[in-house]
Design an enzyme around this catalytic site. Structure first.
Site, PDB file in Angstrom:
ATOM      1  N   TYR A   1     -38.361  26.465 119.869  1.00  0.00           N
ATOM      2  CA  TYR A   1     -37.706  26.680 121.144  1.00  0.00           C
ATOM      3  C   TYR A   1     -38.620  26.011 122.361  1.00  0.00           C
ATOM      4  O   TYR A   1     -37.826  25.275 123.019  1.00  0.00           O
ATOM      5  CB  TYR A   1     -37.685  28.096 121.459  1.00  0.00           C
ATOM      6  CG  TYR A   1     -36.847  28.299 122.652  1.00  0.00           C
ATOM      7  CD1 TYR A   1     -35.349  28.309 122.697  1.00  0.00           C
ATOM      8  CD2 TYR A   1     -37.447  28.873 123.943  1.00  0.00           C
ATOM      9  CE1 TYR A   1     -34.693  28.593 123.806  1.00  0.00           C
ATOM     10  CE2 TYR A   1     -36.755  29.057 125.092  1.00  0.00           C
ATOM     11  CZ  TYR A   1     -35.490  29.027 125.145  1.00  0.00           C
ATOM     12  OH  TYR A   1     -34.624  29.310 126.332  1.00  0.00           O
TER      13      TYR A   1
ATOM     14  N   LYS B   1     -37.047  22.696 124.337  1.00  0.00           N
ATOM     15  CA  LYS B   1     -37.046  22.858 125.749  1.00  0.00           C
ATOM     16  C   LYS B   1     -37.780  21.923 126.534  1.00  0.00           C
ATOM     17  O   LYS B   1     -37.582  21.089 127.669  1.00  0.00           O
ATOM     18  CB  LYS B   1     -37.364  24.183 126.474  1.00  0.00           C
ATOM     19  CG  LYS B   1     -36.075  25.172 126.127  1.00  0.00           C
ATOM     20  CD  LYS B   1     -34.834  24.574 126.518  1.00  0.00           C
ATOM     21  CE  LYS B   1     -33.670  25.874 126.167  1.00  0.00           C
ATOM     22  NZ  LYS B   1     -32.400  25.437 126.748  1.00  0.00           N
TER      23      LYS B   1
HETATM   24  P1  NAP Z   1     -26.514  33.350 125.560  1.00  0.00           P
HETATM   25  O1  NAP Z   1     -26.106  34.571 126.343  1.00  0.00           O
HETATM   26  O2  NAP Z   1     -26.946  33.526 124.064  1.00  0.00           O
HETATM   27  O3  NAP Z   1     -25.286  32.407 125.703  1.00  0.00           O
HETATM   28  C1  NAP Z   1     -25.551  31.032 124.842  1.00  0.00           C
HETATM   29  C2  NAP Z   1     -24.051  30.731 124.645  1.00  0.00           C
HETATM   30  O4  NAP Z   1     -23.965  29.247 123.980  1.00  0.00           O
HETATM   31  C3  NAP Z   1     -23.213  31.672 123.755  1.00  0.00           C
HETATM   32  O5  NAP Z   1     -22.033  32.087 123.904  1.00  0.00           O
HETATM   33  C4  NAP Z   1     -23.229  30.824 122.299  1.00  0.00           C
HETATM   34  O6  NAP Z   1     -22.158  31.123 121.440  1.00  0.00           O
HETATM   35  C5  NAP Z   1     -22.974  29.375 122.776  1.00  0.00           C
HETATM   36  N1  NAP Z   1     -23.684  28.621 121.737  1.00  0.00           N
HETATM   37  C6  NAP Z   1     -24.609  28.588 120.978  1.00  0.00           C
HETATM   38  N2  NAP Z   1     -24.870  27.608 120.225  1.00  0.00           N
HETATM   39  C7  NAP Z   1     -23.808  26.822 120.598  1.00  0.00           C
HETATM   40  C8  NAP Z   1     -23.317  25.701 119.871  1.00  0.00           C
HETATM   41  N3  NAP Z   1     -23.968  25.025 118.899  1.00  0.00           N
HETATM   42  N4  NAP Z   1     -22.396  25.116 120.623  1.00  0.00           N
HETATM   43  C9  NAP Z   1     -21.603  25.509 121.572  1.00  0.00           C
HETATM   44  N5  NAP Z   1     -21.951  26.790 122.032  1.00  0.00           N
HETATM   45  C10 NAP Z   1     -23.155  27.465 121.551  1.00  0.00           C
HETATM   46  O7  NAP Z   1     -27.725  32.685 126.191  1.00  0.00           O
HETATM   47  P2  NAP Z   1     -28.225  32.676 127.725  1.00  0.00           P
HETATM   48  O8  NAP Z   1     -29.360  33.619 127.804  1.00  0.00           O
HETATM   49  O9  NAP Z   1     -27.173  32.589 128.645  1.00  0.00           O
HETATM   50  O10 NAP Z   1     -28.735  31.126 127.731  1.00  0.00           O
HETATM   51  C11 NAP Z   1     -28.139  29.865 128.294  1.00  0.00           C
HETATM   52  C12 NAP Z   1     -29.571  28.757 128.342  1.00  0.00           C
HETATM   53  O11 NAP Z   1     -30.342  29.321 129.199  1.00  0.00           O
HETATM   54  C13 NAP Z   1     -29.716  28.413 127.109  1.00  0.00           C
HETATM   55  O12 NAP Z   1     -29.877  27.046 126.874  1.00  0.00           O
HETATM   56  C14 NAP Z   1     -31.089  29.010 126.942  1.00  0.00           C
HETATM   57  O13 NAP Z   1     -32.094  28.450 126.200  1.00  0.00           O
HETATM   58  C15 NAP Z   1     -31.338  29.081 128.465  1.00  0.00           C
HETATM   59  N6  NAP Z   1     -32.540  29.826 128.768  1.00  0.00           N
HETATM   60  C16 NAP Z   1     -32.382  31.294 128.875  1.00  0.00           C
HETATM   61  C17 NAP Z   1     -33.255  32.138 129.251  1.00  0.00           C
HETATM   62  C18 NAP Z   1     -32.997  33.463 129.195  1.00  0.00           C
HETATM   63  O14 NAP Z   1     -34.079  34.353 129.363  1.00  0.00           O
HETATM   64  N7  NAP Z   1     -31.981  34.277 128.741  1.00  0.00           N
HETATM   65  C19 NAP Z   1     -34.386  31.567 129.762  1.00  0.00           C
HETATM   66  C20 NAP Z   1     -34.492  30.274 129.855  1.00  0.00           C
HETATM   67  C21 NAP Z   1     -33.586  29.552 129.402  1.00  0.00           C
HETATM   68  P3  NAP Z   1     -22.585  32.429 120.252  1.00  0.00           P
HETATM   69  O15 NAP Z   1     -22.749  33.561 121.106  1.00  0.00           O
HETATM   70  O16 NAP Z   1     -21.314  32.250 119.471  1.00  0.00           O
HETATM   71  O17 NAP Z   1     -23.617  31.686 119.688  1.00  0.00           O
END
Ligand code: NAP
Length: 251
Positions: free
Chosen positions: A152, A156
C-alpha cells in the site's frame, strides 16, 4: 463546476461516494465508476434523489479494456470529459517478507496501474476538449513510511510521482494534475480493519488518538479537498500534493 462532466472512480463507497454527492450538488454531471454495481447504483440513486445528474459505469480500473470501455461510455453519454478523480483503491497489510507476489500485484494493480490507465485513456479526450483537471487520491502512506503496509505504502508513493510527472507532461495542454493525500478516514475500508481486529473498540480509539486532531477524518472532510483541487478556485495548482490528515504528517 456547473455542467462539467466528472468521472469519479470508486464512487460506490466512502470517499468516492462523498465526492460524487458533493460534485453533483455543485452541478456536475457525475460518472460513478465502481466494481460494485449495487453500491454504485446507490450513489447514483442518492444523487438523482437530490435532483442531480449521475450515471453508473461498472468497471475495474486495473484492466485496460475496462478503462477504455469506461471512456467510450462517457463520450457516448456526454461527448466530453472535464474532470477525473482517481479514487478507487484497496488496502492490504504486510511487510516485504510477508507480502506474497499476488497480493503485491493486486494492490499495485488497482492503486497505481489503475491511476495510470485512467489518466492514459482520459487525457487524450481532455486534450481534444481543450483541457481538464485530474485529482489523484493518494494517502499519508505515500508521504511517510508506515509499518506493515509495504504494498500500500509503495502504491501511494507511486501515485504522488505519477501525479507530478503527468502534471509536467500535460501542463501545456491545459491539464492540471494534483494529488490529495487523506489521513485515516472512517470508511468501509477502515471499518473492516477495525472489525477484523481482536479488540475493535480499543482499535477504534487507537486509530483516533494518534491524530493531532484526535479523530479520524470523515469522507466529507476529504471530498471538500478534492472539490477544491478540481474546481476553478485553484487554477494555478498543478503537480501539488495536499494533505488532509488531521495533522498526522505534520508531526
Ligand atoms: P472504500 O470505502 O473501500 O471505497 C473504495 C471503492 O473503490 C469501493 O467501492 C471499491 O469497490 C472500489 N474499487 C476497488 N477496487 C476497484 C477497482 N479495481 N475498480 C473500480 N473500483 C474499485 O475506500 P475509501 O476508504 O473510500 O478509499 C478511497 C481512496 O482513498 C482509496 O484510494 C484509498 O487508498 C484512499 N485513502 C483512504 C484512507 C482511509 O483511511 N479510508 C486513507 C488514505 C487514503 P469494492 O467495494 O467492490 O471493492
Amino acid at each position: 463546476m456547473f455542467n462539467k462532466v466528472a468521472v469519479i472512480t470508486g464512487a460506490g463507497s466512502g470517499i468516492g461516494r462523498a465526492t460524487a454527492l458533493l460534485f453533483a450538488k455543485k452541478g456536475a454531471k457525475v460518472l460513478v465508476v465502481d466494481l460494485d454495481s449495487k453500491e454504485g447504483s446507490k450513489t447514483v440513486d442518492s444523487i438523482e434523489g437530490h435532483g442531480g445528474e449521475a450515471r453508473l459505469v461498472v468497471a475495474d480500473v486495473s484492466k485496460a479494456s475496462n478503462v477504455q470501455r469506461m471512456v467510450k461510455t462517457i463520450l457516448e453519454l456526454y461527448g466530453r470529459l472535464d474532470i477525473l478523480v482517481n479514487n478507487a483503491g484497496i488496502f492490504t497489510e504486510g511487510s516485504v517478507v510477508e507480502t506474497v507476489e499476488e497480493e503485491w500485484d493486486r494492490v499495485l494493480g488497482v492503486n497505481l496501474l489503475g491511476v495510470f490507465l485512467c489518466m492514459k485513456y482520459c487525457i487524450p479526450e481532455m486534450i481534444k476538449g481543450g483541457g481538464g483537471v485530474i485529482v489523484n487520491v493518494g494517502s499519508e502512506a505515500g508521504l511517510v513510511g508506515i509499518r506493515n503496509q509495504v504494498a500500500y505504502n509503495v502504491s501511494k508513493s507511486g501515485v504522488i510521482a505519477l501525479t507530478k510527472s503527468t502534471a509536467l507532461d500535460f501542463a501545456e495542454n491545459n491539464i492540471r494534475v494534483n494529488c490529495l493525500c487523506p489521513g485515516r478516514v472512517l470508511t468501509p475500508l477502515v471499518e473492516k480493519v477495525i472489525s477484523d481486529s481482536e479488540d475493535p473498540e480499543a482499535t477504534r480509539r487507537i486509530l483516533s488518538d494518534d491524530r493531532p486532531l484526535k479523530r479520524m477524518g470523515t469522507p466529507e472532510d476529504i471530498a471538500a479537498g478534492i472539490l477544491f483541487l478540481a474546481s476553478d478556485e485553484t487554477p494555478y495548482a498543478t503537480g501539488t500534493v495536499l494533505s488532509i490528515d488531521g495533522g498526522y504528517t505534520a508531526q
